[in-house]
Enzyme design. Structure first.
Site, PDB file in Angstrom:
ATOM      1  N   HIS A   1     -45.329 -23.270  17.917  1.00 17.88           N
ATOM      2  CA  HIS A   1     -44.371 -23.888  18.836  1.00 17.88           C
ATOM      3  C   HIS A   1     -44.426 -23.219  20.205  1.00 17.88           C
ATOM      4  O   HIS A   1     -44.358 -23.873  21.238  1.00 17.88           O
ATOM      5  CB  HIS A   1     -42.971 -23.775  18.227  1.00 17.88           C
ATOM      6  CG  HIS A   1     -41.895 -24.440  19.014  1.00 17.88           C
ATOM      7  ND1 HIS A   1     -41.373 -23.898  20.160  1.00 17.88           N
ATOM      8  CD2 HIS A   1     -41.243 -25.603  18.806  1.00 17.88           C
ATOM      9  CE1 HIS A   1     -40.436 -24.714  20.625  1.00 17.88           C
ATOM     10  NE2 HIS A   1     -40.341 -25.754  19.825  1.00 17.88           N
TER      11      HIS A   1
ATOM     12  N   LEU B   1     -42.517 -26.021   9.906  1.00 17.65           N
ATOM     13  CA  LEU B   1     -41.953 -26.272   8.583  1.00 17.65           C
ATOM     14  C   LEU B   1     -41.894 -27.749   8.259  1.00 17.65           C
ATOM     15  O   LEU B   1     -42.196 -28.168   7.147  1.00 17.65           O
ATOM     16  CB  LEU B   1     -40.537 -25.714   8.518  1.00 17.65           C
ATOM     17  CG  LEU B   1     -40.420 -24.375   7.849  1.00 17.65           C
ATOM     18  CD1 LEU B   1     -39.012 -23.860   8.009  1.00 17.65           C
ATOM     19  CD2 LEU B   1     -40.791 -24.483   6.375  1.00 17.65           C
ATOM     20  N   ALA B   2     -41.474 -28.535   9.243  1.00 18.24           N
ATOM     21  CA  ALA B   2     -41.266 -29.963   9.001  1.00 18.24           C
ATOM     22  C   ALA B   2     -41.821 -30.753  10.162  1.00 18.24           C
ATOM     23  O   ALA B   2     -41.964 -30.234  11.272  1.00 18.24           O
ATOM     24  CB  ALA B   2     -39.768 -30.249   8.873  1.00 18.24           C
TER      25      ALA B   2
END
Lengths: 135, 135
Positions: free
Chosen positions: A14, A75-76
Site C-alpha cells: 500500500h 488482506l482483502a
C-alpha cells in the site's frame, strides 16, 4: 501457467508515511526469495514509498524478464486492488513503454483473502495480546 | 494470561466503502468462532462500516464479558494500529462509560505481520495469478 523458475514476482504494498508497511513488505520479499522458487522477487509500492509499480515493472522488462506476476500484499480486495493497482499495471507498458512491454506476460494475483492459515495466525496473535500501552 | 474460554475476541477491520473488507472480516470471524476456542467472537470497524469499535466493546462489557481482546486484522502496523485504534479502545471505557468498563481486562493484539504462513499464502496466490481483466 508459466514456469516458476522463469517468473519475476512483484510484491505490491500500500505504501505509508510510517516505516512499518515498507519493512513488512521487504521482509516478506526476502522470505519469498529464500524459498528459491522464482527468478526475481521485488517490492513496489502503490503510493508514498518507492520504488513505484511502474518503475519496477519497466526495470524487470528491461532486464529481459518475460513473465511477471504482480502480487498485491493486501488482506482483502478494495478500490486499491480492483482499480488503482490494475490501472498502474496497465500504464506501466502503455504509450512510450509499449515497446519494452510487448513480450512481457503480466499476470495479477488475488490478495491474501480468507484462508485458514490467516485464522491460525489471528488466534496466535490473540494469545500473545497485551494490555494497551499507556494504560 | 487469561483463560481462553472466558475471552471475547473482537476482530477489528479498517472499514471500506466497498463490501470486500467487511466480507473478509465476517468470514474470518466465522472461522475463528468455528474453532471453538473463545467465548465470543465479534467484528468491529475502525471507520465507514458498522458496528464501531466502541459499540462492540461496550456491548460485550454490558453482557458481562470481563476479558476482551482487540485484534487488529491488519497486515502491518501503521498509524491506524498504533494510534487510531488504541485511541478508540481507550475512549470506549472512558467518561460516562467508565462504570461498565471498570472490571474489563482489555488487551490489544499485534497485527498479522511477517509470518511464514503469510509467505506460503503469497506463493499460492502467485501460482493462481491470471491476466489482468480487460487486457
Amino acid at each position: 501457467m508459466v514456469k516458476e523458475e522463469d517468473m519475476a514476482v512483484v510484491l505490491i504494498g500500500h505504501g505509508s508515511k510510517l516505516a512499518y508497511n515498507k519493512e513488512v513488505l521487504e521482509e516478506l520479499r526476502r522470505r519469498v526469495e529464500l524459498r528459491g522458487i522464482f527468478k526475481e522477487v521485488k517490492v513496489a509500492f502503490m503510493q508514498l514509498n518507492s520504488p513505484s509499480i511502474e518503475e519496477v515493472l519497466r526495470n524487470l522488462a528491461k532486464d529481459g524478464m518475460k513473465k511477471i506476476v504482480a502480487l498485491p500484499v493486501f488482506l482483502a480486495n478494495g478500490a486499491h486492488t480492483t482499480e488503482d493497482i490494475p490501472e498502474k499495471l496497465k500504464t506501466s507498458f502503455a504509450g512510450e513503454w509499449a515497446d519494452i512491454g510487448q513480450d512481457v506476460e503480466l499476470t495479477y494475483a488475488k490478495p491474501i483473502g480468507v484462508d485458514e492459515r490467516v485464522v491460525d495466525i489471528l488466534i496466535d496473535r490473540v494469545k500473545e495480546s497485551e494490555p494497551i500501552k499507556g494504560e
